[in-house]
Design a protein around this motif. Structure first.
Motif, PDB file in Angstrom:
ATOM      1  N   SER A  17       4.741  -5.628  -0.835  1.00  0.00           N
ATOM      2  CA  SER A  17       5.221  -5.280  -2.171  1.00  0.00           C
ATOM      3  C   SER A  17       6.128  -4.065  -2.049  1.00  0.00           C
ATOM      4  O   SER A  17       5.971  -3.263  -1.145  1.00  0.00           O
ATOM      5  CB  SER A  17       4.032  -4.972  -3.097  1.00  0.00           C
ATOM      6  N   TYR A 154       1.287   3.324  -9.695  1.00  0.00           N
ATOM      7  CA  TYR A 154       0.172   2.440  -9.373  1.00  0.00           C
ATOM      8  C   TYR A 154      -0.198   1.478 -10.503  1.00  0.00           C
ATOM      9  O   TYR A 154      -0.675   0.370 -10.246  1.00  0.00           O
ATOM     10  CB  TYR A 154      -1.035   3.284  -8.949  1.00  0.00           C
ATOM     11  N   TYR A 157       1.385  -2.118 -10.246  1.00  0.00           N
ATOM     12  CA  TYR A 157       0.937  -3.211  -9.395  1.00  0.00           C
ATOM     13  C   TYR A 157       0.302  -4.256 -10.308  1.00  0.00           C
ATOM     14  O   TYR A 157      -0.594  -3.956 -11.088  1.00  0.00           O
ATOM     15  CB  TYR A 157      -0.088  -2.729  -8.369  1.00  0.00           C
ATOM     16  N   ASP A 161      -0.342  -8.815  -7.397  1.00  0.00           N
ATOM     17  CA  ASP A 161      -0.186  -7.877  -6.278  1.00  0.00           C
ATOM     18  C   ASP A 161      -1.553  -7.504  -5.710  1.00  0.00           C
ATOM     19  O   ASP A 161      -1.765  -7.500  -4.492  1.00  0.00           O
ATOM     20  CB  ASP A 161       0.523  -6.598  -6.728  1.00  0.00           C
ATOM     21  N   ILE A 162      -2.465  -7.157  -6.598  1.00  0.00           N
ATOM     22  CA  ILE A 162      -3.788  -6.696  -6.176  1.00  0.00           C
ATOM     23  C   ILE A 162      -4.530  -7.800  -5.426  1.00  0.00           C
ATOM     24  O   ILE A 162      -5.228  -7.543  -4.437  1.00  0.00           O
ATOM     25  CB  ILE A 162      -4.589  -6.211  -7.397  1.00  0.00           C
ATOM     26  N   LEU A 167      -1.090  -3.179  -0.898  1.00  0.00           N
ATOM     27  CA  LEU A 167      -0.858  -2.111  -1.864  1.00  0.00           C
ATOM     28  C   LEU A 167      -0.555  -0.819  -1.106  1.00  0.00           C
ATOM     29  O   LEU A 167      -1.405  -0.300  -0.380  1.00  0.00           O
ATOM     30  CB  LEU A 167      -2.075  -1.908  -2.767  1.00  0.00           C
ATOM     31  N   LEU A 205      -7.225   1.401  -9.722  1.00  0.00           N
ATOM     32  CA  LEU A 205      -6.893   0.209  -8.944  1.00  0.00           C
ATOM     33  C   LEU A 205      -8.158  -0.512  -8.485  1.00  0.00           C
ATOM     34  O   LEU A 205      -8.233  -1.745  -8.534  1.00  0.00           O
ATOM     35  CB  LEU A 205      -6.040   0.593  -7.728  1.00  0.00           C
ATOM     36  N   ALA A 210      -8.776  -3.924  -6.610  1.00  0.00           N
ATOM     37  CA  ALA A 210      -8.106  -3.583  -5.351  1.00  0.00           C
ATOM     38  C   ALA A 210      -9.132  -3.175  -4.300  1.00  0.00           C
ATOM     39  O   ALA A 210     -10.046  -2.405  -4.588  1.00  0.00           O
ATOM     40  CB  ALA A 210      -7.099  -2.455  -5.571  1.00  0.00           C
TER      41      ALA A 210
END
Length: 523
Positions: A17, A154, A157, A161-162, A167, A205, A210
């Motif tokens: 990413s 942050y 994201y 993405d997570i 990350l 996150l 995450a």
């Protein structure tokens, strides 16, 4: 549908990413609702990308340019400016922040922002969209932004993405060292984000699911107090199945950090440790500073007392390094038992001070990305070509973790030789592979196993049944249930992968393979 500002880059693969684009978006302030992040990969046809971008009818396209996407980005910008010359193309990123005036892509694009663009890009967009004002100069630069005023990215994201991407996170920018092959050598100092605010972002996150974090700080353990604070934070939450990647200074591992990392379960931490060279004369030439005795002690500690996955870097082609001194350094490092040794070929990063050695050491680089070294005064073109293949086969066989028994057999064989060198033993295998395969990429896993079998039988004179037995262990350890025909013998053994921790730690498959044999919980 139209979007005034498109933030664009071409990632090397989907799993990556763009950290930089998210920073730009986070700092656009009131322009955020007029902007969109659009990420592609370098495998995508530039014409398809241009079509998708221009469909949005953007006024500004901000493109992140890096060494891995430089050629594809050049093709994309060329298309954009020919098809839609009225669309402003603004470049940024490390590949265009130095020597930009002679860079073809910068000549084609409208503007290039050199250096950290968190605020410069926002100001550019505001001035143009609000009153049509453009910079007087094609190349835009300014002093570094106050790091405490930069809005972190942050929250941008996405859930996708997570779930599916790496990350990237950072606690600091800059590097205090002056290693000439690295662009970080141009930094004046290390600048730190607010640690409590950073940890609050990490908690958010994790609350969203995450579990893997890759720190891009060049020297994560430079400040023991900051390093300790962050490790303690993650240790309290490691039961969630975290995987944390840090880039570490090789000779700085004080007692308080050691005691902390011993408490992490095996596989939860990955340390990228840049050695680059064990040749002290070469290190001095490129301003690389390491206390090698401390480095050795740290590696021994990591291998024997922790479950840290270690990824150590060596560079082929530094000025003054020949194949024999590289071999000695490789063997020294291999004895310290890192999980992976990344054999990298020197690249000429634009702006890196290593260019000062070009004349004296006859450094000749490719004109095309990734600008690898082609020959030096002490390593000719043929040697560097061999080392390109060595790096690839080492990655496929040793670093992958798939051929642990086979690679160990090569290490054992080296001890029977007069040279007792693991490097030269694998060099011999590399020669075999180079003759057997026309190219070192695109080889299937089955073919890798078959080639290893042929090498053991024909070159190492192993009995066929013994060679099959050893490689069958490696093959079944990948999780496969059925041996391929060429590895079958009279009676197959039913073996299973013994990495009990692999279901507990949310780490990548490659690191899981290296986990076998590590202590489960060290402290």
């Amino acid at each position: 549908m139209t979007t005034d500002i498109l933030l664009v880059t071409l990632n090397s693969t989907y799993q990556h990413s763009s950290f930089g684009l998210r920073y730009l978006y986070a700092n656009l302030e009131e322009l955020q609702n007029r902007a969109q992040i659009m990420e592609f990969t370098i495998a995508r046809d530039p014409r398809d990308i241009a079509e998708i971008l221009l469909r949005q009818k953007p006024k500004i396209i901000g493109l992140g340019v890096y060494i891995w996407n430089a050629q594809e980005s050049l093709e994309l910008v060329s298309l954009l400016k020919r098809i839609s010359p009225e669309t402003l193309v603004v470049l940024g990123g490390p590949e265009v922040s130095h020597e930009a005036e002679t860079n073809p892509i910068c000549q084609i694009a409208d503007f290039t922002i050199k250096g950290e663009a968190d605020f410069l890009f926002r100001d550019f967009c505001k001035n143009f969209l609000n009153d049509g004002t453009l910079p007087a100069q094609k190349f835009v630069t300014n002093i570094l932004p106050d790091i405490k005023t930069i809005k972190t990215p942050y929250e941008f994201y996405s859930d996708e993405d997570i779930q599916n991407r790496v990350l990237y996170v950072e606690v600091s920018r800059g590097c205090p060292y002056r290693c000439e092959y690295c662009l970080s050598s141009l930094d004046k100092a290390v600048r730190n984000f607010d640690v409590p605010a950073f940890l609050a972002d990490m908690q958010k996150l994790m609350d969203r699911g995450a579990r893997q974090f890759k720190f891009i700080d060049r020297t994560f353990n430079l400040s023991p107090s900051t390093c300790t604070q962050i490790l303690e934070f993650f240790l309290e939450r490691v039961h969630l199945g975290l995987f944390l990647h840090f880039e570490m200074v090789p000779d700085r591992l004080p007692t308080e950090i050691r005691e902390l990392i011993k408490k992490f379960p095996a596989g939860a931490l990955q340390f990228e440790i840049g050695i680059q060279t064990w040749n002290t004369d070469v290190a001095r030439l490129v301003s690389r500073r390491n206390d090698l005795e401390k480095v050795k002690d740290n590696f021994r500690f990591l291998a024997s007392e922790t479950g840290v996955h270690t990824h150590a870097d060596l560079i082929v082609g530094l000025p003054g390094e020949d194949i024999h001194s590289f071999a000695r350094g490789f063997d020294t490092l291999a004895e310290l038992r890192p999980d992976e040794i990344q054999v990298g070929i020197l690249k000429r990063l634009k702006g890196a001070p290593i260019a000062r050695h070009d004349k004296e050491w006859e450094m000749v680089y490719s004109n095309h990305p990734p600008f690898q070294i082609l020959r030096t005064k002490s390593m000719d073109f043929a040697t560097l070509q061999v080392m390109n293949r060595f790096a690839k086969y080492w990655d496929l066989y040793a670093n992958s973790g798939t051929f642990k028994k086979f690679v160990e057999s090569l290490k054992d064989k080296a001890q029977e030789q007069e040279h007792k060198s693991f490097f030269w033993q694998f060099y011999e295998f590399n020669d075999f592979m180079s003759k057997r395969h026309a190219q070192s990429h695109g080889i299937s896993q089955l073919n890798l196993f078959e080639s290893a079998l042929v090498y053991l039988i024909e070159n190492q004179k192993w009995p066929e049944e013994k060679a099959k037995e050893l490689l069958a262990e490696d093959y079944l350890a990948t999780g496969k249930k059925e041996l391929p025909r060429f590895l079958k013998k009279g009676e197959e053994k039913n073996q299973k992968l013994s990495g009990e921790n692999s279901n507990k730690i949310n780490l990548p498959k490659r690191q899981q393979r290296h986990l076998v044999g590590k202590p489960e919980t060290v402290s």
